[in-house]
Design a protein around this motif. Structure first.
Motif, PDB file in Angstrom:
ATOM      1  N   MET A 284      -2.921  47.078   3.956  1.00 51.93           N
ATOM      2  CA  MET A 284      -1.657  47.117   3.006  1.00 51.93           C
ATOM      3  C   MET A 284      -2.287  46.120   1.899  1.00 51.93           C
ATOM      4  SD  MET A 284       1.572  47.985   5.125  1.00 51.93           S
ATOM      5  CE  MET A 284       2.077  49.343   5.492  1.00 51.93           C
ATOM      6  N   THR A 285      -2.093  45.938   0.787  1.00 49.94           N
ATOM      7  CA  THR A 285      -2.177  45.248  -0.502  1.00 49.94           C
ATOM      8  C   THR A 285      -0.284  44.157  -0.198  1.00 49.94           C
ATOM      9  OG1 THR A 285      -3.929  46.153  -1.711  1.00 49.94           O
ATOM     10  CG2 THR A 285      -2.785  44.432  -2.938  1.00 49.94           C
ATOM     11  N   PHE A 286      -0.369  43.346  -0.470  1.00 51.96           N
ATOM     12  CA  PHE A 286       0.460  42.477  -1.129  1.00 51.96           C
ATOM     13  C   PHE A 286       0.994  41.830  -2.032  1.00 51.96           C
ATOM     14  CE2 PHE A 286       1.120  43.430   3.812  1.00 51.96           C
ATOM     15  CZ  PHE A 286       2.507  43.433   4.213  1.00 51.96           C
ATOM     16  N   LEU A 287       2.264  41.817  -2.914  1.00 47.95           N
ATOM     17  CA  LEU A 287       2.345  40.848  -3.848  1.00 47.95           C
ATOM     18  C   LEU A 287       3.540  40.449  -3.476  1.00 47.95           C
ATOM     19  CD1 LEU A 287       3.075  39.661  -6.796  1.00 47.95           C
ATOM     20  CD2 LEU A 287       3.879  41.943  -7.195  1.00 47.95           C
ATOM     21  N   PHE A 288       4.009  39.091  -3.508  1.00 48.43           N
ATOM     22  CA  PHE A 288       5.052  38.137  -3.032  1.00 48.43           C
ATOM     23  C   PHE A 288       5.472  37.388  -3.568  1.00 48.43           C
ATOM     24  CE2 PHE A 288       4.294  34.541  -0.769  1.00 48.43           C
ATOM     25  CZ  PHE A 288       3.723  34.877  -0.080  1.00 48.43           C
ATOM     26  N   SER A 289       6.809  36.880  -4.456  1.00 49.06           N
ATOM     27  CA  SER A 289       6.927  36.006  -5.133  1.00 49.06           C
ATOM     28  C   SER A 289       7.535  34.619  -3.761  1.00 49.06           C
ATOM     29  CB  SER A 289       8.362  36.705  -5.618  1.00 49.06           C
ATOM     30  OG  SER A 289       9.472  36.638  -5.124  1.00 49.06           O
ATOM     31  N   SER A 290       6.737  33.737  -4.871  1.00 51.87           N
ATOM     32  CA  SER A 290       7.475  32.656  -3.786  1.00 51.87           C
ATOM     33  C   SER A 290       7.438  31.043  -4.287  1.00 51.87           C
ATOM     34  CB  SER A 290       6.146  31.967  -2.467  1.00 51.87           C
ATOM     35  OG  SER A 290       7.133  31.247  -2.275  1.00 51.87           O
ATOM     36  N   HIS A 291       8.549  30.118  -3.862  1.00 48.45           N
ATOM     37  CA  HIS A 291       8.887  28.516  -5.359  1.00 48.45           C
ATOM     38  C   HIS A 291       7.790  27.650  -3.864  1.00 48.45           C
ATOM     39  CE1 HIS A 291      12.668  29.095  -3.117  1.00 48.45           C
ATOM     40  NE2 HIS A 291      11.914  28.214  -3.112  1.00 48.45           N
ATOM     41  N   ILE A 292       7.758  28.332  -2.959  1.00 45.46           N
ATOM     42  CA  ILE A 292       6.477  27.201  -2.162  1.00 45.46           C
ATOM     43  C   ILE A 292       5.569  27.346  -2.256  1.00 45.46           C
ATOM     44  CG2 ILE A 292       6.504  26.867   0.331  1.00 45.46           C
ATOM     45  CD1 ILE A 292       9.283  28.214   1.047  1.00 45.46           C
ATOM     46  N   LEU A 293       4.815  26.303  -3.090  1.00 40.77           N
ATOM     47  CA  LEU A 293       3.478  26.582  -3.225  1.00 40.77           C
ATOM     48  C   LEU A 293       2.378  26.262  -2.056  1.00 40.77           C
ATOM     49  CD1 LEU A 293       4.823  23.420  -4.902  1.00 40.77           C
ATOM     50  CD2 LEU A 293       3.461  25.347  -6.484  1.00 40.77           C
ATOM     51  N   SER A 294       3.068  25.694  -1.093  1.00 35.87           N
ATOM     52  CA  SER A 294       1.749  25.662   0.544  1.00 35.87           C
ATOM     53  C   SER A 294       1.516  26.772   0.531  1.00 35.87           C
ATOM     54  CB  SER A 294       2.677  24.742   1.209  1.00 35.87           C
ATOM     55  OG  SER A 294       4.386  24.936   1.767  1.00 35.87           O
ATOM     56  N   GLU A 295       2.836  27.066   1.215  1.00 33.93           N
ATOM     57  CA  GLU A 295       2.855  28.496   1.406  1.00 33.93           C
ATOM     58  C   GLU A 295       1.744  30.091   0.688  1.00 33.93           C
ATOM     59  OE1 GLU A 295       6.299  31.088   2.565  1.00 33.93           O
ATOM     60  OE2 GLU A 295       6.704  32.104   0.142  1.00 33.93           O
ATOM     61  N   VAL A 296       2.147  29.986  -0.290  1.00 37.54           N
ATOM     62  CA  VAL A 296       0.991  30.416  -1.510  1.00 37.54           C
ATOM     63  C   VAL A 296      -0.162  30.058  -1.194  1.00 37.54           C
ATOM     64  CG1 VAL A 296      -0.388  31.242  -3.306  1.00 37.54           C
ATOM     65  CG2 VAL A 296       1.995  31.277  -3.169  1.00 37.54           C
ATOM     66  N   GLU A 297      -0.874  28.909  -0.988  1.00 37.95           N
ATOM     67  CA  GLU A 297      -2.384  28.353  -0.348  1.00 37.95           C
ATOM     68  C   GLU A 297      -2.674  28.686   0.571  1.00 37.95           C
ATOM     69  OE1 GLU A 297      -4.344  23.838  -0.781  1.00 37.95           O
ATOM     70  OE2 GLU A 297      -2.001  23.853  -0.357  1.00 37.95           O
ATOM     71  N   LEU A 298      -1.970  29.114   1.966  1.00 38.10           N
ATOM     72  CA  LEU A 298      -1.332  29.650   3.209  1.00 38.10           C
ATOM     73  C   LEU A 298      -2.359  30.600   3.195  1.00 38.10           C
ATOM     74  CD1 LEU A 298       0.779  26.831   5.615  1.00 38.10           C
ATOM     75  CD2 LEU A 298      -1.792  26.953   5.389  1.00 38.10           C
ATOM     76  N   LEU A 299      -1.600  31.552   2.265  1.00 36.66           N
ATOM     77  CA  LEU A 299      -1.387  33.704   2.504  1.00 36.66           C
ATOM     78  C   LEU A 299      -2.378  33.577   1.914  1.00 36.66           C
ATOM     79  CD1 LEU A 299       0.231  34.571   4.885  1.00 36.66           C
ATOM     80  CD2 LEU A 299       1.852  34.881   2.859  1.00 36.66           C
ATOM     81  N   CYS A 300      -2.272  32.928   0.766  1.00 36.21           N
ATOM     82  CA  CYS A 300      -2.742  34.263  -0.883  1.00 36.21           C
ATOM     83  C   CYS A 300      -4.560  34.269  -0.947  1.00 36.21           C
ATOM     84  CB  CYS A 300      -1.860  34.396  -1.572  1.00 36.21           C
ATOM     85  SG  CYS A 300      -0.494  34.261  -1.431  1.00 36.21           S
ATOM     86  N   ASN A 301      -5.160  35.207  -1.314  1.00 37.35           N
ATOM     87  CA  ASN A 301      -6.305  35.324  -1.887  1.00 37.35           C
ATOM     88  C   ASN A 301      -6.149  34.662  -3.487  1.00 37.35           C
ATOM     89  OD1 ASN A 301      -5.984  37.341  -1.546  1.00 37.35           O
ATOM     90  ND2 ASN A 301      -7.551  38.082  -2.639  1.00 37.35           N
ATOM     91  N   ARG A 302      -5.283  35.245  -3.586  1.00 38.28           N
ATOM     92  CA  ARG A 302      -4.985  35.460  -5.294  1.00 38.28           C
ATOM     93  C   ARG A 302      -3.783  34.685  -5.556  1.00 38.28           C
ATOM     94  NH1 ARG A 302      -5.714  39.662  -8.400  1.00 38.28           N
ATOM     95  NH2 ARG A 302      -6.748  38.575 -10.245  1.00 38.28           N
ATOM     96  N   VAL A 303      -3.443  33.962  -6.605  1.00 38.38           N
ATOM     97  CA  VAL A 303      -2.206  34.073  -7.095  1.00 38.38           C
ATOM     98  C   VAL A 303      -1.933  34.261  -8.677  1.00 38.38           C
ATOM     99  CG1 VAL A 303      -1.072  31.677  -7.730  1.00 38.38           C
ATOM    100  CG2 VAL A 303      -2.618  31.617  -5.716  1.00 38.38           C
TER     101      VAL A 303
END
Ligand SMILES: Nc1ncnc2c1ncn2[C@@H]1O[C@H](COP(=O)(O)OP(=O)(O)OP(=O)(O)O)[C@@H](O)[C@H]1O
Ligand SMILES: [Mg+2]
Length: 311
Positions: A186-205
């Motif tokens: 599955m492809t995911f798009l999720f919003s966040s205001h937690i920067l470290s979360e994006v770094e840990l989880l995402c390949n693109r931002v």
């Protein structure tokens, strides 16, 4: 390998009266992405997501999903997209399973057996028959994700899925997204205001600030932007910094013995030589990697005229 773009917006904008909540947003989600849509409170994340899902009409611009115009193919697109926007609402007096079954019965796209499998997938099988009113917030979030994935969508859009969760709950949701991306493709798009979360989880931002995109690219290209910061440990930081000609490089004194500078790697030997020649004792030169948090504030302070593109 070029991956297919499965969601694309062109100059997507939304005004509420005179207020421009979202302005010329260009998002590009590729198949297989775990895409983090990052922004502070009020940046325009939910407004954008609501437009992606056809819950809010854009003031201008377009949304293309699976290479089809959303406005013209909304039914087909909706059948291939799962979503949770803001806090998922469930009936507290019904069990998790009954809530999902009810949603499935209202949804012509739902597939048989989807409910139980989704509950299992999010780790709620053993509580499936308990009333949702007895669930913790983390369990409700996971039930929300179960509702988004039960029709086996190709794209899952989640608005702040870890909001209000404790550290354990956050870890559970992150692990769940990773697992679904890996095992179900599955492809995911999720919003966040937690920067470290994006770094840990995402390949693109994608980063949105006050309604405007200020960055879109790979997580690694974003992190690379912050590279080039060096920390020096010396006998006299003040003396060392006085040796840099104004405008050559910006020097930040951290303590009596430490300072930081932004430098290109190729300039490091020159700086070291200047210090040694000037009789400053250099004990250590360390590459200080910027955190995503530093980067976020650098990008928002810069407020460039255009979007900075990192890939
Ligand atoms: N229906 C509306 N009418 C007027 N203004 C609105 C409406 N919806 C959102 N806004 C405004 O648009 C801006 C963006 O709001 P939005 O909810 O998209 O932000 P967000 O990034 O999701 O924030 P948060 O992190 O707090 O959820 C805010 O200033 C908000 O007050
Ligand atoms: Mg929001």
């Amino acid at each position: 390998m070029n991956r297919e773009t499965i969601l694309k917006t062109i100059d997507l904008s939304k005004s509420f009266g005179k207020f421009k909540a979202v302005e010329n947003i260009n998002l590009n989600i590729l198949r297989g992405d775990i895409y983090g849509f990052l922004g502070l409170n009020g940046a325009g994340k939910t407004t954008t997501i609501r437009m992606l899902l056809g819950l809010l009409r854009p003031s201008s611009g377009s949304v293309t999903v699976f290479e089809k115009d959303f406005a013209e193919h909304s039914l087909e697109i909706k059948s291939r997209v799962g979503a949770v926007v803001e806090i998922p609402a469930f009936y507290p007096e019904l069990s998790g399973m009954d809530n999902l079954s009810l949603l499935a019965s209202l949804d012509s796209n739902s597939k048989n057996g989807g409910v139980e499998e989704a509950l299992k997938e999010v780790g709620l099988s053993n509580r499936a028959k308990d009333k949702v009113g007895t669930y913790s917030q983390g369990m409700r979030q996971r039930l929300g994700i179960a509702s988004a994935i039960m029709s086996q969508p190709e794209l899952v859009i989640l608005d702040e899925p870890t909001n209000g969760l404790d550290p354990r709950g956050i870890l559970d949701v992150r692990a769940l997204i990773k697992k679904l991306a890996r095992e179900r493709g599955m492809t995911f798009l999720f919003s966040s205001h937690i920067l470290s979360e994006v770094e840990l989880l995402c390949n693109r931002v994608g980063i949105i600030d006050r309604g405007k995109m200020i960055f879109e690219g790979t997580t690694s290209s974003l992190i690379e932007r912050g590279e080039g910061r060096y920390k020096f440990v010396v006998d006299d930081a003040k003396k060392a910094c006085s040796m840099f000609a104004p405008g050559w490089c910006e020097c930040r004194i951290l303590s009596e013995n430490e300072f930081e500078v932004n430098l290109d790697k190729s300039a490091v030997p020159e700086v070291a030589k200047t210090l040694v020649t000037g009789e400053v004792k250099v004990y250590e030169i360390a590459h200080a990697k910027m955190t995503l948090e530093d980067l976020f504030f650098t990008l928002t302070e810069e407020q460039p005229a255009g979007v900075s593109n990192g890939a």
